[in-house]
Design a protein around this motif. Structure first.
Motif, PDB file in Angstrom:
ATOM      1  N   SER A   1       0.832  -1.201   0.000  1.00  0.00           N
ATOM      2  CA  SER A   1       0.000   0.000   0.000  1.00  0.00           C
ATOM      3  C   SER A   1       0.867   1.252   0.000  1.00  0.00           C
ATOM      4  CB  SER A   1      -0.945   0.007   1.196  1.00  0.00           C
ATOM      5  OG  SER A   1      -0.211   0.020   2.398  1.00  0.00           O
ATOM      6  N   GLN A   2       2.046   1.186   0.612  1.00  0.00           N
ATOM      7  CA  GLN A   2       2.956   2.325   0.605  1.00  0.00           C
ATOM      8  C   GLN A   2       3.713   2.408  -0.704  1.00  0.00           C
ATOM      9  OE1 GLN A   2       5.331   1.504   4.035  1.00  0.00           O
ATOM     10  NE2 GLN A   2       3.990   2.656   5.388  1.00  0.00           N
ATOM     11  N   ALA A   3       4.106   1.263  -1.237  1.00  0.00           N
ATOM     12  CA  ALA A   3       4.942   1.264  -2.430  1.00  0.00           C
ATOM     13  C   ALA A   3       4.175   1.621  -3.694  1.00  0.00           C
ATOM     14  CB  ALA A   3       5.604  -0.107  -2.607  1.00  0.00           C
ATOM     15  N   PHE A   4       2.922   1.172  -3.798  1.00  0.00           N
ATOM     16  CA  PHE A   4       2.185   1.393  -5.027  1.00  0.00           C
ATOM     17  C   PHE A   4       0.973   2.295  -4.865  1.00  0.00           C
ATOM     18  CE2 PHE A   4       4.497  -2.531  -5.976  1.00  0.00           C
ATOM     19  CZ  PHE A   4       5.125  -2.122  -7.125  1.00  0.00           C
ATOM     20  N   ALA A   5       0.713   2.754  -3.670  1.00  0.00           N
ATOM     21  CA  ALA A   5      -0.429   3.642  -3.447  1.00  0.00           C
ATOM     22  C   ALA A   5      -0.048   5.079  -3.720  1.00  0.00           C
ATOM     23  CB  ALA A   5      -0.925   3.496  -2.012  1.00  0.00           C
ATOM     24  N   HIS A   6      -1.048   5.857  -3.973  1.00  0.00           N
ATOM     25  CA  HIS A   6      -0.827   7.284  -4.175  1.00  0.00           C
ATOM     26  C   HIS A   6      -0.498   7.927  -2.832  1.00  0.00           C
ATOM     27  CE1 HIS A   6      -1.041  10.901  -6.482  1.00  0.00           C
ATOM     28  NE2 HIS A   6      -1.864  11.453  -5.629  1.00  0.00           N
ATOM     29  N   GLY A   7       0.477   8.808  -2.823  1.00  0.00           N
ATOM     30  CA  GLY A   7       0.886   9.466  -1.583  1.00  0.00           C
ATOM     31  C   GLY A   7      -0.199  10.347  -1.013  1.00  0.00           C
ATOM     32  N   ASP A   8      -0.057  10.709   0.256  1.00  0.00           N
ATOM     33  CA  ASP A   8      -1.093  11.519   0.906  1.00  0.00           C
ATOM     34  C   ASP A   8      -0.897  13.011   0.691  1.00  0.00           C
ATOM     35  OD1 ASP A   8       1.041  12.134   2.531  1.00  0.00           O
ATOM     36  OD2 ASP A   8       0.244  11.159   4.317  1.00  0.00           O
ATOM     37  N   GLY A   9       0.195  13.397   0.054  1.00  0.00           N
ATOM     38  CA  GLY A   9       0.403  14.802  -0.244  1.00  0.00           C
ATOM     39  C   GLY A   9       0.982  15.597   0.905  1.00  0.00           C
ATOM     40  N   HIS A  10       1.160  14.985   2.072  1.00  0.00           N
ATOM     41  CA  HIS A  10       1.669  15.712   3.226  1.00  0.00           C
ATOM     42  C   HIS A  10       3.176  15.625   3.372  1.00  0.00           C
ATOM     43  CE1 HIS A  10      -2.358  16.503   4.439  1.00  0.00           C
ATOM     44  NE2 HIS A  10      -2.646  15.226   4.578  1.00  0.00           N
ATOM     45  N   SER A  11       3.788  14.652   2.712  1.00  0.00           N
ATOM     46  CA  SER A  11       5.227  14.513   2.845  1.00  0.00           C
ATOM     47  C   SER A  11       5.879  14.472   1.471  1.00  0.00           C
ATOM     48  CB  SER A  11       5.563  13.258   3.643  1.00  0.00           C
ATOM     49  OG  SER A  11       5.083  12.118   2.975  1.00  0.00           O
ATOM     50  N   VAL A  12       7.137  14.811   1.453  1.00  0.00           N
ATOM     51  CA  VAL A  12       7.890  14.797   0.204  1.00  0.00           C
ATOM     52  C   VAL A  12       8.983  13.746   0.324  1.00  0.00           C
ATOM     53  CG1 VAL A  12       9.364  16.150  -1.327  1.00  0.00           C
ATOM     54  CG2 VAL A  12       7.415  17.232  -0.211  1.00  0.00           C
ATOM     55  N   MET A  13       9.032  12.869  -0.633  1.00  0.00           N
ATOM     56  CA  MET A  13      10.005  11.793  -0.642  1.00  0.00           C
ATOM     57  C   MET A  13      11.402  12.350  -0.895  1.00  0.00           C
ATOM     58  SD  MET A  13      10.186   8.031  -1.985  1.00  0.00           S
ATOM     59  CE  MET A  13       8.910   7.825  -0.844  1.00  0.00           C
ATOM     60  N   GLU A  14      12.389  11.790  -0.208  1.00  0.00           N
ATOM     61  CA  GLU A  14      13.794  12.126  -0.408  1.00  0.00           C
ATOM     62  C   GLU A  14      14.440  11.023  -1.232  1.00  0.00           C
ATOM     63  OE1 GLU A  14      15.173  14.984   0.544  1.00  0.00           O
ATOM     64  OE2 GLU A  14      13.326  15.645   1.485  1.00  0.00           O
ATOM     65  N   ALA A  15      15.612  11.292  -1.802  1.00  0.00           N
ATOM     66  CA  ALA A  15      16.291  10.351  -2.685  1.00  0.00           C
ATOM     67  C   ALA A  15      16.581   9.021  -2.002  1.00  0.00           C
ATOM     68  CB  ALA A  15      17.578  10.976  -3.221  1.00  0.00           C
ATOM     69  N   ASP A  16      17.071   9.028  -0.763  1.00  0.00           N
ATOM     70  CA  ASP A  16      17.373   7.783  -0.060  1.00  0.00           C
ATOM     71  C   ASP A  16      16.127   6.921   0.113  1.00  0.00           C
ATOM     72  OD1 ASP A  16      20.038   8.442   0.142  1.00  0.00           O
ATOM     73  OD2 ASP A  16      19.912   9.103   2.229  1.00  0.00           O
ATOM     74  N   ALA A  17      15.021   7.561   0.436  1.00  0.00           N
ATOM     75  CA  ALA A  17      13.762   6.830   0.605  1.00  0.00           C
ATOM     76  C   ALA A  17      13.291   6.271  -0.736  1.00  0.00           C
ATOM     77  CB  ALA A  17      12.697   7.729   1.215  1.00  0.00           C
ATOM     78  N   ALA A  18      13.528   6.999  -1.826  1.00  0.00           N
ATOM     79  CA  ALA A  18      13.138   6.523  -3.154  1.00  0.00           C
ATOM     80  C   ALA A  18      13.948   5.284  -3.535  1.00  0.00           C
ATOM     81  CB  ALA A  18      13.324   7.628  -4.191  1.00  0.00           C
ATOM     82  N   VAL A  19      15.225   5.262  -3.185  1.00  0.00           N
ATOM     83  CA  VAL A  19      16.075   4.100  -3.466  1.00  0.00           C
ATOM     84  C   VAL A  19      15.555   2.888  -2.698  1.00  0.00           C
ATOM     85  CG1 VAL A  19      18.392   3.130  -3.169  1.00  0.00           C
ATOM     86  CG2 VAL A  19      18.122   5.448  -4.061  1.00  0.00           C
ATOM     87  N   LYS A  20      15.245   3.077  -1.432  1.00  0.00           N
ATOM     88  CA  LYS A  20      14.717   1.982  -0.614  1.00  0.00           C
ATOM     89  C   LYS A  20      13.368   1.510  -1.154  1.00  0.00           C
ATOM     90  CE  LYS A  20      13.560   0.621   4.017  1.00  0.00           C
ATOM     91  NZ  LYS A  20      14.340   0.146   5.085  1.00  0.00           N
ATOM     92  N   LEU A  21      12.528   2.439  -1.589  1.00  0.00           N
ATOM     93  CA  LEU A  21      11.231   2.090  -2.153  1.00  0.00           C
ATOM     94  C   LEU A  21      11.401   1.269  -3.434  1.00  0.00           C
ATOM     95  CD1 LEU A  21       8.165   2.246  -2.177  1.00  0.00           C
ATOM     96  CD2 LEU A  21       8.358   4.503  -3.218  1.00  0.00           C
ATOM     97  N   ALA A  22      12.384   1.611  -4.261  1.00  0.00           N
ATOM     98  CA  ALA A  22      12.638   0.842  -5.483  1.00  0.00           C
ATOM     99  C   ALA A  22      13.017  -0.597  -5.130  1.00  0.00           C
ATOM    100  CB  ALA A  22      13.739   1.508  -6.310  1.00  0.00           C
TER     101      ALA A  22
END
Length: 119
Positions: free
Chosen positions: A17-38
């Motif tokens: 749900s976190q990886a493929f769901a639409h974000g809630d708009g309250h937070s902005v993803m950082e590069a390190d978090a994007a790498v972990k999400l990938a």
């Protein structure tokens, strides 16, 4: 071993749900978090097709280390993360927006054509 597989699968599904769901708009993803999400997305895609163009990917992607996922590009609207699976010689590109939504997952050959330049 089967019990461990079920536990891992359940954990990955809970992350889906976190990886493929639409974000809630309250937070902005950082590069390190994007790498972990990938990396998390690759593990999930090795279990099930989640509607990405690559479909269900080889099971060996669930074992690819985080160090094999690197930031390829960063733009104001998101990130492109490059993942490499040495076991099968496959490169995948994960396009992730700033809200944390995985937009696309493509193989390197298709990605170069659709993205307009080589990585």
């Amino acid at each position: 071993m089967k019990k461990l597989s079920i536990i891992i699968c359940a954990a990955l599904v809970s992350l889906s749900s976190q990886a493929f769901a639409h974000g809630d708009g309250h937070s902005v993803m950082e590069a390190d978090a994007a790498v972990k999400l990938a990396q998390t997305s690759a593990k999930m895609l090795s279990f099930k097709d989640h509607g990405m163009s690559v479909g269900k990917i080889d099971d060996s992607w669930s074992q690819v280390a985080k160090s094999e996922f690197v930031l390829s590009e960063q733009a104001k609207d998101g990130f492109i993360i490059k993942g490499y699976n040495a076991k099968i010689g496959q490169t995948l590109y994960f396009t992730i927006d700033k809200s944390g939504q995985v937009k696309t997952v493509e193989e390197s050959k298709k990605f170069n054509k659709s993205h307009g330049h080589a990585h």
